[in-house]
Design a protein around this motif. Sequence first.
Motif, short mmCIF file in Angstrom:
data_model
loop_
_atom_site.label_atom_id
_atom_site.label_comp_id
_atom_site.label_asym_id
_atom_site.label_seq_id
_atom_site.Cartn_x
_atom_site.Cartn_y
_atom_site.Cartn_z
N ARG A 48 0.76 -1.02 0.08
CA ARG A 48 0.21 -0.09 -0.01
C ARG A 48 0.76 1.26 0.00
NH1 ARG A 48 -5.19 0.34 -1.70
NH2 ARG A 48 -5.29 2.18 0.09
N TYR A 58 -7.29 -10.64 -9.52
CA TYR A 58 -7.48 -10.63 -8.03
C TYR A 58 -6.92 -12.01 -7.31
CZ TYR A 58 -10.17 -11.05 -3.79
OH TYR A 58 -10.61 -11.08 -2.49
N GLN A 59 -6.51 -11.96 -6.44
CA GLN A 59 -6.01 -13.16 -5.66
C GLN A 59 -6.51 -13.15 -4.49
OE1 GLN A 59 -1.47 -12.96 -5.53
NE2 GLN A 59 -1.54 -12.88 -7.77
N ASP A 62 -6.64 -10.33 -1.32
CA ASP A 62 -6.37 -9.14 -1.63
C ASP A 62 -7.51 -8.26 -0.87
OD1 ASP A 62 -4.22 -9.59 -3.25
OD2 ASP A 62 -5.42 -9.42 -5.10
N ASP A 63 -7.15 -7.05 -0.65
CA ASP A 63 -8.04 -6.06 0.04
C ASP A 63 -9.04 -5.64 -1.06
OD1 ASP A 63 -9.16 -3.94 1.16
OD2 ASP A 63 -7.46 -3.08 2.03
N SER A 66 -8.83 -2.30 -3.06
CA SER A 66 -8.15 -2.04 -4.07
C SER A 66 -8.43 -2.59 -5.55
CB SER A 66 -6.77 -2.83 -3.53
OG SER A 66 -6.07 -2.22 -2.60
N HIS A 79 -9.90 -7.50 -11.14
CA HIS A 79 -8.21 -7.06 -11.12
C HIS A 79 -8.04 -6.07 -9.83
CE1 HIS A 79 -7.84 -8.24 -15.16
NE2 HIS A 79 -6.53 -8.09 -15.02
N THR A 80 -6.93 -6.13 -9.39
CA THR A 80 -6.65 -5.56 -8.13
C THR A 80 -5.48 -4.57 -8.35
OG1 THR A 80 -7.08 -7.22 -6.72
CG2 THR A 80 -5.51 -5.59 -5.70
N VAL A 82 -2.08 -2.62 -7.45
CA VAL A 82 -0.77 -2.69 -6.69
C VAL A 82 -0.09 -1.72 -6.61
CG1 VAL A 82 1.30 -4.40 -6.63
CG2 VAL A 82 -0.96 -5.23 -7.62
#
Length: 294
Positions: A48, A58-59, A62-63, A66, A79-80, A82
């Motif tokens: 962050r 996305y995994q 993950d928050d 985000s 998708h996230t 990073v």
Amino acid sequence: MSTPDNSLISIQLKTLVNLARPASLLKLHHSAIRAQQSGGFVSRFKGRGMEFDEARLYQPGDDIRSIDWRVTARTGKTHTKVFREERERPVFISVDNRPTMHFATRGVFKSVQAAKVAALLAWTAQHKGDRIGGQIYTDSECQEVKPQNGKHAVLRFFNALINPRSAKKQDMTLEQTLARLIQHARPGSLVYIISDFRGLEKKAENHLAKLSSHCDVVLIHIYDELESHLPAKGRYRFTDEQLDVVIDTGDSQRILSYQQHYQQRLDYLQHTAKKLNLVFFQCSTTDDPIEVLR
């Protein structure tokens, strides 16, 4: 009878402090990994932070805050975002204060010029919110100053420049100094080495290579014009107040050998910097260090 100007041959605190204002106008771009936001360094560690790095699938874990909804909508897959952490960057300034630096035939002593360059770099780092630390070394002692924030850190560094620690006589080589630098300059630091680089040989080069593998390194070569070219024909006396040397520059072969020796040292230094991908530039004893850095 006029009194000698001590500021030409010795480091004065007032001189270093007065460089704060011109340093605020310098914009040094020796590294491309500085954050676009003011006052930050983009680390290689992801997390962050302020600086967007990429969008990935996305995994689990993950928050959800985000999630990149635009990319998710465009691709149909979650998708996230990073980020890379933005950190204050340690700036570590190594300054050569060996006997060979206490010399000049014009301008100021190499040691004084090195201190001025170091002061400009320290003030510039302080203006950008970086942590400032350094290393001052002679042929018998090496002193490190731990990187800290603020004007206090700059003045602490200046105090070490002006009052280097004394020690019993021992051989402190450039190789040993660089080995210590590796131990004290934390990974990710911006390291400036200000020196005439006498004694730079293969073993010292190996330490530079190791240092450059985890730090950005800038070499600043301080020199006097006499070191590259002897004066016109004549007999010249040089002294360090202990030994006297008389040089006859009427010997053309000696002059040629002298100049070739200097050029070979300079070529080796430049080649080493290029091979290791280090930033390299020169500053003579008559140069304006502000203009050189600019």
